[in-house]
Design an enzyme around this catalytic site. Structure first.
Site, short mmCIF file in Angstrom:
data_model
loop_
_atom_site.label_atom_id
_atom_site.label_comp_id
_atom_site.label_asym_id
_atom_site.label_seq_id
_atom_site.Cartn_x
_atom_site.Cartn_y
_atom_site.Cartn_z
N SER A 72 -8.51 35.56 -54.98
CA SER A 72 -9.15 35.74 -56.05
C SER A 72 -10.92 35.84 -55.82
CB SER A 72 -8.89 34.61 -57.12
OG SER A 72 -7.65 34.28 -57.14
N HIS A 78 -22.85 40.93 -62.28
CA HIS A 78 -23.85 41.97 -62.01
C HIS A 78 -24.82 41.87 -63.44
CE1 HIS A 78 -21.70 42.87 -58.55
NE2 HIS A 78 -20.85 43.18 -59.20
N CYS A 110 -5.04 36.03 -58.49
CA CYS A 110 -3.65 36.20 -57.98
C CYS A 110 -2.95 34.95 -57.84
CB CYS A 110 -3.64 37.00 -56.67
SG CYS A 110 -2.01 37.70 -56.12
#
Length: 264
Positions: free
Chosen positions: A112, A117, A140
């Site tokens: 994971s 950003h 996941c």
């Protein structure tokens, strides 16, 4: 939803991404430059790393690697890779309710990542400045990244937030039957706290058959003093206050609805 007995690892990928917007009015070129400098320092790579690291700590994830970078002239990025320790799926809460704030919480992630950003910007005409932070939490395993949503929005208080949640792939139960989602969800809103919902207008666009969920939120209350950089409402005439309020409100409406509105 009854807990699934899986054959092997849970192969579902659950991704939460959202854009957080902060809107500001800065009258002069120096003020606009000052806002960009302020927001760039407020959300530099080190501060963002602290926020994401606290997110990992809060949900019990193990940090494998941190990559961070400040950019010139502005902006920053942070990506954290995380993994999970062995966990009993029966102990995981997959119910549909708001995620936690930084308290005692245990959750685990595998294969994971969490990344952010930032995009500060301004325009020389009109005095409008915006700050956008893009955040993605992808897991996941048995844990939904929606558990981190409530905390992150509280940490990055903003005027507008657009959120997308998607479950991809499938996992098999012990009988070989494929399952394309392993938890109940009707809306991202159900993972947000009551105090947050009270602050925002909300709108959903969901594609249930594709396990795609989209929610937009925008602050209900507008107080001009919170949107002026290096200025106070009392310093402005009534005409200036109205013109700036109309300008900011139009900008927020356009971002919220994702389309440009005609000039009245």
């Amino acid at each position: 939803m009854q807990k699934l007995k899986l054959h092997g690892f849970n192969n579902l990928t659950k991704s939460l991404s959202f854009c957080i917007y902060d809107i500001c009015y800065a009258k002069t070129a120096d003020d606009r430059d000052g806002y960009i400098t302020y927001i760039d320092e407020q959300y530099n790579a080190n501060r963002l790393t602290e926020i994401l690291s606290e997110t990992c700590s809060m949900i019990g994830a193990n940090i494998l690697n941190i990559a961070r970078q400040d950019y010139e002239p502005q902006g920053a990025s942070v990506t954290i890779l995380v993994s999970e320790e062995p966990v009993d799926p029966g102990s995981i809460d997959t119910s549909e309710h708001p995620g936690p704030l930084p308290e005692s919480v245990v959750a685990h992630l595998d294969k994971s990542h969490i990344c952010v950003h930032t995009y500060p910007e301004s325009h020389p005409e009109g005095g409008l400045c915006t700050f956008r932070a893009d955040i993605e939490v992808s897991t996941c395993g048995v844990i939904s990244p929606l558990k981190a949503l409530n905390y992150l929005i509280h940490q990055l208080e903003s005027d507008i937030v657009t959120m997308d949640y998607r479950v991809r792939g499938f996992t098999r139960d012990i009988n070989g039957v494929k399952h394309y989602i392993d938890h109940e969800i009707n809306s991202i809103q159900n993972f947000m706290s009551k105090d947050m919902k009270a602050l925002y207008h909300m709108m959903d666009v969901n594609v249930y058959q594709e396990n795609i969920f989209h929610t937009k939120i925008m602050l209900k209350d507008f107080d001009l003093k919170h949107y002026l950089f290096n200025a106070r409402p009392d310093d402005l005439s009534a005409e200036e206050r109205k013109a700036i309020t109309d300008l900011l409100y139009k900008e927020m409406q356009e971002i919220y609805y994702g389309r440009n509105l005609p000039v009245l």
